[in-house]
Write a protein that holds these residues in place. Structure first.
Motif, short mmCIF file in Angstrom:
data_model
loop_
_atom_site.label_atom_id
_atom_site.label_comp_id
_atom_site.label_asym_id
_atom_site.label_seq_id
_atom_site.Cartn_x
_atom_site.Cartn_y
_atom_site.Cartn_z
N GLU A 1 0.70 0.71 -10.46
CA GLU A 1 -0.42 -0.25 -10.39
C GLU A 1 -0.06 -1.57 -11.07
N VAL A 2 0.68 -1.49 -12.19
CA VAL A 2 1.13 -2.71 -12.88
C VAL A 2 2.02 -3.54 -11.96
N ARG A 3 2.85 -2.87 -11.15
CA ARG A 3 3.74 -3.57 -10.22
C ARG A 3 2.99 -4.15 -9.02
N GLY A 4 1.68 -3.90 -8.96
CA GLY A 4 0.87 -4.49 -7.90
C GLY A 4 0.67 -3.62 -6.69
N HIS A 5 1.15 -2.37 -6.72
CA HIS A 5 1.00 -1.48 -5.57
C HIS A 5 -0.44 -0.94 -5.52
N HIS A 6 -0.96 -0.83 -4.30
CA HIS A 6 -2.29 -0.25 -4.09
C HIS A 6 -2.11 1.21 -3.67
N LEU A 7 -2.63 2.13 -4.47
CA LEU A 7 -2.44 3.55 -4.23
C LEU A 7 -3.59 4.11 -3.39
N PRO B 1 0.76 2.17 5.90
CA PRO B 1 1.14 1.76 4.54
C PRO B 1 2.60 1.36 4.46
N GLY B 2 2.97 0.75 3.33
CA GLY B 2 4.36 0.34 3.15
C GLY B 2 5.28 1.52 2.94
N ILE B 3 4.79 2.56 2.27
CA ILE B 3 5.56 3.76 1.98
C ILE B 3 4.62 4.96 1.99
N ILE B 4 5.13 6.10 2.42
CA ILE B 4 4.40 7.36 2.34
C ILE B 4 5.14 8.27 1.37
N ILE B 5 4.41 8.83 0.41
CA ILE B 5 4.98 9.81 -0.52
C ILE B 5 4.30 11.14 -0.24
N TRP C 1 -4.96 7.64 -1.85
CA TRP C 1 -4.80 9.08 -2.02
C TRP C 1 -5.39 9.83 -0.83
N ALA C 2 -4.64 10.79 -0.32
CA ALA C 2 -5.14 11.66 0.75
C ALA C 2 -5.46 13.02 0.14
N ARG C 3 -6.60 13.59 0.53
CA ARG C 3 -7.02 14.87 -0.04
C ARG C 3 -6.19 16.03 0.49
N ASP C 4 -5.73 15.90 1.73
CA ASP C 4 -4.90 16.95 2.33
C ASP C 4 -4.01 16.30 3.38
N THR C 5 -3.14 17.09 4.00
CA THR C 5 -2.19 16.50 4.93
C THR C 5 -2.85 16.04 6.23
N SER C 6 -3.94 16.69 6.65
CA SER C 6 -4.64 16.23 7.86
C SER C 6 -5.19 14.83 7.65
N ASN D 1 0.86 -1.18 0.00
CA ASN D 1 0.00 0.00 0.00
C ASN D 1 0.90 1.23 0.00
N LEU D 2 0.67 2.12 -0.94
CA LEU D 2 1.42 3.37 -1.00
C LEU D 2 0.48 4.52 -0.68
N LEU D 3 0.78 5.26 0.38
CA LEU D 3 -0.02 6.41 0.75
C LEU D 3 0.53 7.64 0.04
N LEU D 4 -0.29 8.28 -0.76
CA LEU D 4 0.12 9.43 -1.55
C LEU D 4 -0.50 10.69 -0.97
N ILE D 5 0.31 11.48 -0.28
CA ILE D 5 -0.15 12.77 0.26
C ILE D 5 0.37 13.83 -0.71
N VAL D 6 -0.22 13.81 -1.90
CA VAL D 6 0.21 14.68 -2.99
C VAL D 6 -1.02 15.09 -3.80
N ALA D 7 -0.87 16.14 -4.58
CA ALA D 7 -1.92 16.50 -5.52
C ALA D 7 -1.92 15.49 -6.66
N PRO D 8 -3.10 15.06 -7.16
CA PRO D 8 -3.13 14.06 -8.24
C PRO D 8 -2.31 14.45 -9.46
N THR D 9 -2.19 15.74 -9.70
CA THR D 9 -1.43 16.19 -10.87
C THR D 9 0.09 16.14 -10.66
#
Length: 533
Positions: free
Chosen positions: A138-144, A162-166, A146-151, A119-127
């Protein structure tokens, strides 16, 4: 040989650095019989440094002559460390960028050898991420996720692990602060954190860089733990830096490598280290200057520092020890000797040091000494600020001592940042123990430091709590009599004892004058700043 002292140092460095790398490689090779990849890297290091040493010896021999039964060598200083030397080695597979960006900084295996679904937690803007990168993940099998904001991101990190936070540190106003909390919170600090702003600023390079970082962090998250002692290696010779890092990684340490004095002074402000190995001959600032800079910073006043040098000079050894170094090792050194010296320095620090083990700030002995020094300077007005947290016990009882310890560490950093930004170069920050801290500053900086520290703390405090408590603005608990009660969010009280009207005669008097204002502060809501004159 007619040359300046600096040129002589460079000359010795040119000869000794390859020898140091060779000796380190041989020592590691003895212990790497079952690690084929490391053995190949070490053999390449040996071959490369044999060539470096051969070129240096050729330069000496080509400029040597016999004069009056003596060997004279007239070597142009421009040839010392000249471009004829082999290029720097290929670094371990994962690129080393900002040493604070990813919490795993030691030598890495090739990240392409492994792929793990996470599981990859993405605290980023989608763009912020390209469509190709998202598809590849996703091809590598990671589950993304998405957080809407930092809170929301910090809540998801605590809940889902999650396994990693970006994290994009520019996502919103509190993104940088959330990154610091994620690094310190016991629920999240074991999770690898990748900061997007450290990606290389070149077209089409961000995707490959981020994929490499993700795979490297996935590998290391299975093999390293944040509880390991952490060594900062300040060394501009890539081979030597790699070998030292590899040695201590094998001994059960975490390592961070930087190649300049400026990087060293910068990284210690954001990360705690148990020991620093500091080379004296750096490309930007000489090691003695870096040592002095480290000793005036509160974060590293008591951190053991061992100097590494190719120059076997008694004068340099004395100067280093006088500036605050704990030891001085001459290159080339054996891996056994270096390890023994590191362990001895760390043992000595634990036995003798007054540093608080949680924050690494100066403790009670150093605090009393600092106050006494100010008292003796009767013509220089000063203030001693006693800082402690309100409602901290309730927080500790509710969330546990590990979370409470993270609050203590963040408070220490808030006070350090306020003093560094608004105080004087010789201002002092100490940790009495628990949730009690001390700041010593001048009267003209007092108000600004105190108010700024309160503002920063009040901005940070809600992030210590879960979403429900943040929204309510309080937590429920029981008082000392066992009665149900409500506790507001943790706040900070700063009581400043000023010497303006009454110059204290001893440290005990300063502490005594803070007692009554502290009692008043406990009955005042929220964070408070009181000056006792």
């Amino acid at each position: 040989m007619n040359s300046s002292s600096v040129d002589l140092d460079r000359f010795v460095h040119t000869l000794i650095s390859p020898l140091t790398a060779l000796q380190g490689a041989v020592g590691l090779l003895r212990r790497s019989r079952e690690d084929e990849q490391r053995s190949l890297l070490l053999l390449a290091t040996i071959e490369r440094n044999i060539e470096r040493l051969r070129l240096a010896c050729d330069q000496i021999l080509n400029h040597a002559q016999i004069v009056d039964n003596h060997v004279h060598i007239e070597l142009p200083t421009l040839m010392i460390g000249s471009p004829h030397s082999p290029p720097h080695p290929v670094q371990p597979a994962t690129p080393q960028r900002n040493p604070v960006s990813s919490r795993y900084n030691g030598p890495l295996v090739n990240p392409n050898l492994i792929t793990q679904e996470q599981n990859l937690l993405l605290i980023v803007a989608p763009t912020s991420l390209s469509a190709n990168l998202i598809m590849e993940l996703e091809v590598r099998g990671h589950h993304l996720i998405w957080a809407r904001d930092t809170s929301e991101g910090i809540d998801l990190a605590r809940h889902m692990r999650p396994g990693i936070i970006i994290l994009d540190p520019h996502l919103d106003a509190q993104a940088s602060l959330v990154g610091q909390i994620l690094n310190e919170d016991p629920e999240t600090k074991m999770i690898p954190l990748i900061l997007l702003h450290d990606a290389p600023q070149k077209p089409n390079s961000d995707d490959s860089w981020l994929l490499e970082q993700i795979e490297a962090c996935l590998h290391l998250s299975c093999n390293q733990h944040r509880s390991l002692p952490h060594i900062l290696i300040v060394e501009d010779e890539p081979d030597i830096a790699y070998l030292i890092a590899a040695q201590f990684a094998g001994e059960g340490y975490m390592t961070t490598v930087v190649s300049s004095g400026a990087e060293a002074l910068r990284v210690v402000r954001k990360q705690q280290f148990d020991l620093i190995l500091l080379d004296l001959l750096l490309p930007d600032i000489d090691g003695f200057t870096v040592l002095g800079g480290l000793r005036v910073q509160p974060e590293t006043q008591l951190t053991p520092i061992i100097l590494l040098s190719a120059i076997n000079s008694p004068a340099d050894k004395v100067r280093g020890l006088q500036l605050g170094a704990d030891d001085y090792i001459t290159k080339p050194f054996s891996d056994v000797e270096l390890n023994a010296r590191v362990q001895a320095a760390m043992r000595r620090s634990e036995r003798e040091g007054g540093a608080n083990p949680s924050t690494r700030l100066p403790g009670n002995i150093a605090i009393e000494r600092a106050i006494s020094q100010r008292i003796e300077q009767r013509d220089v007005p000063f203030a001693v600020c006693y800082c402690d947290l309100d409602n901290f016990k309730a927080y500790n009882d509710t969330y546990g001592f590990l979370k409470g310890d993270a609050v203590i560490q963040r408070t220490a950093q808030i006070l350090l940042d306020a003093v560094r930004e608004f105080g004087n170069p010789d201002d002092f920050v100490g940790h009495i123990g628990g949730d009690d801290f001390v700041i010593i500053t001048s009267l003209d900086r007092l108000e600004t430091i105190g108010q700024n520290a309160i503002t920063r703390f009040d901005t940070t405090a809600p992030l210590f709590y879960d979403r429900e408590a943040r929204q309510r603005g309080y937590i429920s608990g029981h008082d000392r009599q066992g009665q149900p009660t409500i506790y507001p969010l943790v706040s900070i009280s700063i009581i400043a004892v000023s010497s303006r009207l009454r110059h204290p005669s001893h440290p005990g008097e300063v502490a005594q004058r803070s007692v009554e204002p502290k009692k008043r502060a406990k009955h005042m809501p929220g964070s408070v700043f009181i000056v006792e004159e």
